[in-house]
Write a protein that holds these residues in place. Structure first.
Motif, PDB file in Angstrom:
ATOM      1  N   ASP A  44      42.548  24.110  50.803  1.00  9.56           N
ATOM      2  CA  ASP A  44      41.414  25.016  50.700  1.00  9.56           C
ATOM      3  C   ASP A  44      40.283  24.270  50.006  1.00  9.56           C
ATOM      4  OD1 ASP A  44      39.750  26.917  48.965  1.00  9.56           O
ATOM      5  OD2 ASP A  44      40.753  28.305  50.345  1.00  9.56           O
ATOM      6  N   PRO A  45      39.164  24.040  50.700  1.00  9.01           N
ATOM      7  CA  PRO A  45      38.070  23.271  50.104  1.00  9.01           C
ATOM      8  C   PRO A  45      37.502  23.905  48.830  1.00  9.01           C
ATOM      9  CG  PRO A  45      37.677  23.599  52.444  1.00  9.01           C
ATOM     10  CD  PRO A  45      38.892  24.385  52.094  1.00  9.01           C
ATOM     11  N   ALA A  46      37.477  25.222  48.761  1.00  8.36           N
ATOM     12  CA  ALA A  46      36.949  25.880  47.553  1.00  8.36           C
ATOM     13  C   ALA A  46      37.840  25.592  46.349  1.00  8.36           C
ATOM     14  CB  ALA A  46      36.802  27.385  47.780  1.00  8.36           C
ATOM     15  N   ARG A  47      39.147  25.681  46.552  1.00  9.47           N
ATOM     16  CA  ARG A  47      40.060  25.330  45.448  1.00  9.47           C
ATOM     17  C   ARG A  47      39.982  23.833  45.178  1.00  9.47           C
ATOM     18  NH1 ARG A  47      44.158  28.818  48.157  1.00  9.47           N
ATOM     19  NH2 ARG A  47      45.021  26.857  48.876  1.00  9.47           N
ATOM     20  N   GLY A  48      39.808  23.047  46.244  1.00  6.61           N
ATOM     21  CA  GLY A  48      39.720  21.602  46.091  1.00  6.61           C
ATOM     22  C   GLY A  48      38.514  21.168  45.274  1.00  6.61           C
ATOM     23  N   GLU A  49      37.428  21.918  45.373  1.00  7.59           N
ATOM     24  CA  GLU A  49      36.252  21.606  44.561  1.00  7.59           C
ATOM     25  C   GLU A  49      36.582  21.735  43.085  1.00  7.59           C
ATOM     26  OE1 GLU A  49      31.499  22.608  44.320  1.00  7.59           O
ATOM     27  OE2 GLU A  49      32.804  23.965  45.443  1.00  7.59           O
ATOM     28  N   ARG A  50      37.422  22.712  42.745  1.00 11.66           N
ATOM     29  CA  ARG A  50      37.860  22.843  41.348  1.00 11.66           C
ATOM     30  C   ARG A  50      38.787  21.693  40.961  1.00 11.66           C
ATOM     31  NH1 ARG A  50      37.822  28.225  43.039  1.00 11.66           N
ATOM     32  NH2 ARG A  50      40.068  28.329  43.352  1.00 11.66           N
ATOM     33  N   PHE A  67      38.648  18.774  42.106  1.00 18.33           N
ATOM     34  CA  PHE A  67      37.794  17.590  41.993  1.00 18.33           C
ATOM     35  C   PHE A  67      37.300  17.385  40.557  1.00 18.33           C
ATOM     36  CE2 PHE A  67      33.792  15.199  42.398  1.00 18.33           C
ATOM     37  CZ  PHE A  67      34.274  14.070  43.044  1.00 18.33           C
ATOM     38  N   ASP A  77      44.370  20.660  48.590  1.00 15.18           N
ATOM     39  CA  ASP A  77      43.077  21.299  48.356  1.00 15.18           C
ATOM     40  C   ASP A  77      41.998  20.252  48.099  1.00 15.18           C
ATOM     41  OD1 ASP A  77      44.279  23.798  48.640  1.00 15.18           O
ATOM     42  OD2 ASP A  77      44.456  24.128  46.469  1.00 15.18           O
ATOM     43  N   LEU A  78      42.321  19.254  47.285  1.00 18.30           N
ATOM     44  CA  LEU A  78      41.365  18.185  46.994  1.00 18.30           C
ATOM     45  C   LEU A  78      40.976  17.456  48.278  1.00 18.30           C
ATOM     46  CD1 LEU A  78      39.771  16.342  45.068  1.00 18.30           C
ATOM     47  CD2 LEU A  78      41.882  15.001  44.781  1.00 18.30           C
ATOM     48  N   TYR A 116      38.680  19.503  50.342  1.00 22.78           N
ATOM     49  CA  TYR A 116      37.329  19.452  49.786  1.00 22.78           C
ATOM     50  C   TYR A 116      36.640  18.144  50.186  1.00 22.78           C
ATOM     51  CZ  TYR A 116      33.596  18.977  46.354  1.00 22.78           C
ATOM     52  OH  TYR A 116      32.371  18.774  45.745  1.00 22.78           O
ATOM     53  N   SER A 158      35.463  18.098  53.620  1.00 24.27           N
ATOM     54  CA  SER A 158      34.303  18.945  53.875  1.00 24.27           C
ATOM     55  C   SER A 158      32.979  18.281  53.495  1.00 24.27           C
ATOM     56  CB  SER A 158      34.441  20.268  53.110  1.00 24.27           C
ATOM     57  OG  SER A 158      34.178  20.094  51.724  1.00 24.27           O
TER      58      SER A 158
END
Length: 129
Positions: free
Chosen positions: A25-31, A33, A118-119, A122, A125
């Motif tokens: 999940d890119p949104a979780r991956g942003e976290r 990161f 997730d990372l 992200y 993306s």
């Protein structure tokens, strides 16, 4: 083969099958990161940090950012692997020292496979510069 078994066999052979978090999940991956943020950026053109910019890293040549001084260990990886695949990024973010012995990166890895997925989602993306 019975239909139910055939479906199970077919699903088991699909990439990421049986693991909804595999795609990440890119949104979780942003976290996730945030582990990387002190040394790396994904902002186009930002190159003034300790680590190379990671924008568009997936599918890109390893150790190829112009003007960045890569360690001999990372250049050795580039000679062996050539590009950053998702599978290589997964292995590297799990155990950097195992993938790049004597790496200069001071990061011990992410144990949780879902966090790594997730990372990677992200990073996938982020467009290439």
């Amino acid at each position: 083969m019975r239909p139910r078994i055939a479906i199970l066999v077919a699903c088991a052979t699909l990439p990421g099958a049986g693991s909804p978090s595999h795609a990440g999940d890119p949104a979780r991956g942003e976290r996730v990161f945030q582990y990387c943020y002190s040394c790396h950026s994904v902002v186009r053109g930002e190159t003034n940090l300790q680590g190379p910019n990671l924008a568009g890293i997936i599918g890109q040549p390893i150790a190829a950012q112009n003007g960045f001084g890569y360690s001999p260990a990372m250049r050795d990886l580039a000679a062996r692997e050539r590009v950053w695949s998702e599978a290589l990024l997964d292995r590297f973010t799990a155990e950097p020292e195992a993938v790049v012995p004597k790496t200069s990166m001071q990061f011990h890895g992410i144990d949780d496979p879902a966090e790594r997925a997730d990372l990677i989602a992200y990073l996938r993306s982020i467009p290439r510069p």
